[in-house]
Design an enzyme around this catalytic site. Sequence first.
Site, PDB file in Angstrom:
ATOM      1  N   LYS A 102      -3.297   1.523  36.407  1.00 42.97           N
ATOM      2  CA  LYS A 102      -4.415   2.394  36.770  1.00 42.97           C
ATOM      3  C   LYS A 102      -4.023   3.845  36.556  1.00 42.97           C
ATOM      4  CE  LYS A 102      -7.113   4.902  39.732  1.00 42.97           C
ATOM      5  NZ  LYS A 102      -6.896   6.264  40.265  1.00 42.97           N
ATOM      6  N   ASP A 117     -16.425   4.577  24.781  1.00 40.69           N
ATOM      7  CA  ASP A 117     -16.648   3.491  25.732  1.00 40.69           C
ATOM      8  C   ASP A 117     -15.359   3.206  26.484  1.00 40.69           C
ATOM      9  OD1 ASP A 117     -17.307   1.234  27.148  1.00 40.69           O
ATOM     10  OD2 ASP A 117     -18.187   0.155  25.461  1.00 40.69           O
ATOM     11  N   HIS A 142      -0.589  15.345  45.235  1.00 43.37           N
ATOM     12  CA  HIS A 142      -1.987  14.916  45.189  1.00 43.37           C
ATOM     13  C   HIS A 142      -2.779  15.546  46.325  1.00 43.37           C
ATOM     14  CE1 HIS A 142      -5.369  12.274  44.310  1.00 43.37           C
ATOM     15  NE2 HIS A 142      -5.456  12.049  45.605  1.00 43.37           N
ATOM     16  N   GLU A 160     -10.969  13.153  39.770  1.00 35.81           N
ATOM     17  CA  GLU A 160      -9.829  12.958  40.667  1.00 35.81           C
ATOM     18  C   GLU A 160      -8.850  14.128  40.598  1.00 35.81           C
ATOM     19  OE1 GLU A 160      -6.166   9.787  41.358  1.00 35.81           O
ATOM     20  OE2 GLU A 160      -8.033   9.101  40.461  1.00 35.81           O
TER      21      GLU A 160
END
Length: 427
Positions: free
Chosen positions: A267, A283, A381, A83
């Site tokens: 998030k 993990d 972004h 991202e």
Amino acid sequence: MVVDSRLPNFRALTPAQRLAHVSAAASLTSQETALLAAPGALPLEVANGMIENLIGTFEIPLGIAGNFRVNGRDVLVPMAVEEPSVIAAASFMAKIARESGGFEASSTGPLMRAQVQVLGVTDPYGARQALLQKRGEILEVANSRDKLLITLGGGCREIEVHVFPDTPRGPMVVMHLIVDVRDAMGANTVNTMAEAVAPLVERVTGGSVRLRILSNLADLRLARARVRVLPAALATATQSGEAVAEAILDAAAFAVIDPYRAATHNKGIMNGVDPVLVATGNDWRAVEAGAHAWACRGGRYTSLTQWERDTGGALVGSIEMPMPVGLVGGATKTHPLARIALKILGVTTAQELAEIAVAVGLAQNMGALRALATEGIQRGHMALHARNIALVAGARGAEVDQVARRMAEEKDVRADRAVALLGELRG
């Protein structure tokens, strides 16, 4: 190894120049540098032993977040992520934070839980007492399964017994093994112990053991980070630092009270945490599961971070969350690039890795809140996303930056616009 995490003009360098800088800073060998420089670092024969039905390998970009100082030590942070803006935001916030000393972090011991589910008991509270009475014997059986862990100072430390008297399947007793797994993530260790004690649990309770498995809600294995920033450091071209600090507090409060906002807020935190875990072969799915379960431990889903003003007027951010990570076992030891990432980080314990990961998550959260509270998330972004669009349009080399820059200036980041600009550029 003393590292300077400041990376001035790093973005202006070529990938080869960046790699040379990091290789020197982290004292990588020529073989390690070569693995990072070329594709195919994970041999197919190794990958074939890691998963089932292998057909190939899948690469994602690996970058370095700079400027991080955690507990007084400069750290170069490898992040594997696809991202745009994640590494840039983390690095920028770390630069702001280091002006006030960087991030302070701490963690609890590496304690993991294994659950042993017992059904078929008519006296669940009596069964609980019976299991607690046999605590010593249960610990002895559990610890007999991993002598190496015992020699390293770990092992099963305690048991807990939880009673659920009224479930759709009747009374249920669930025993937890509390295990110090040292520098491992610990899944295999605690699962093996849970299976080992199952026959004894059945004899003691008279019930039937069903599930014997770890819990990814690692609420005894927490990592914490704190950052203190003077408002002046947060100022933008159009807003004072005081205004930005107050706007960040407003945005953070929104995530505390509203689960719809909290999901996106958290998030963003994991945008920082996960790439560190992926890069080190950990993990990340287990950490994600535990983080979101932790976020609703009070009965309502809420923010993983807290933002406040201290008595001196500084903005203070803090985070606490489960962080079950390891330095040994699994992909961390199998994947050659994971081992190199750990070397770049310079960590010697799983707890130190956990503290760095949670500090990166806090930095990412600060970056997102600052952007949302000022110019909006899209400006920065989309400027970085424009590079991806330029690549899709067929731009190569220097063309990528030129096309991306034009789209960002025009605030028009679209594939068809990228194609048109590329055509103009090529004449």
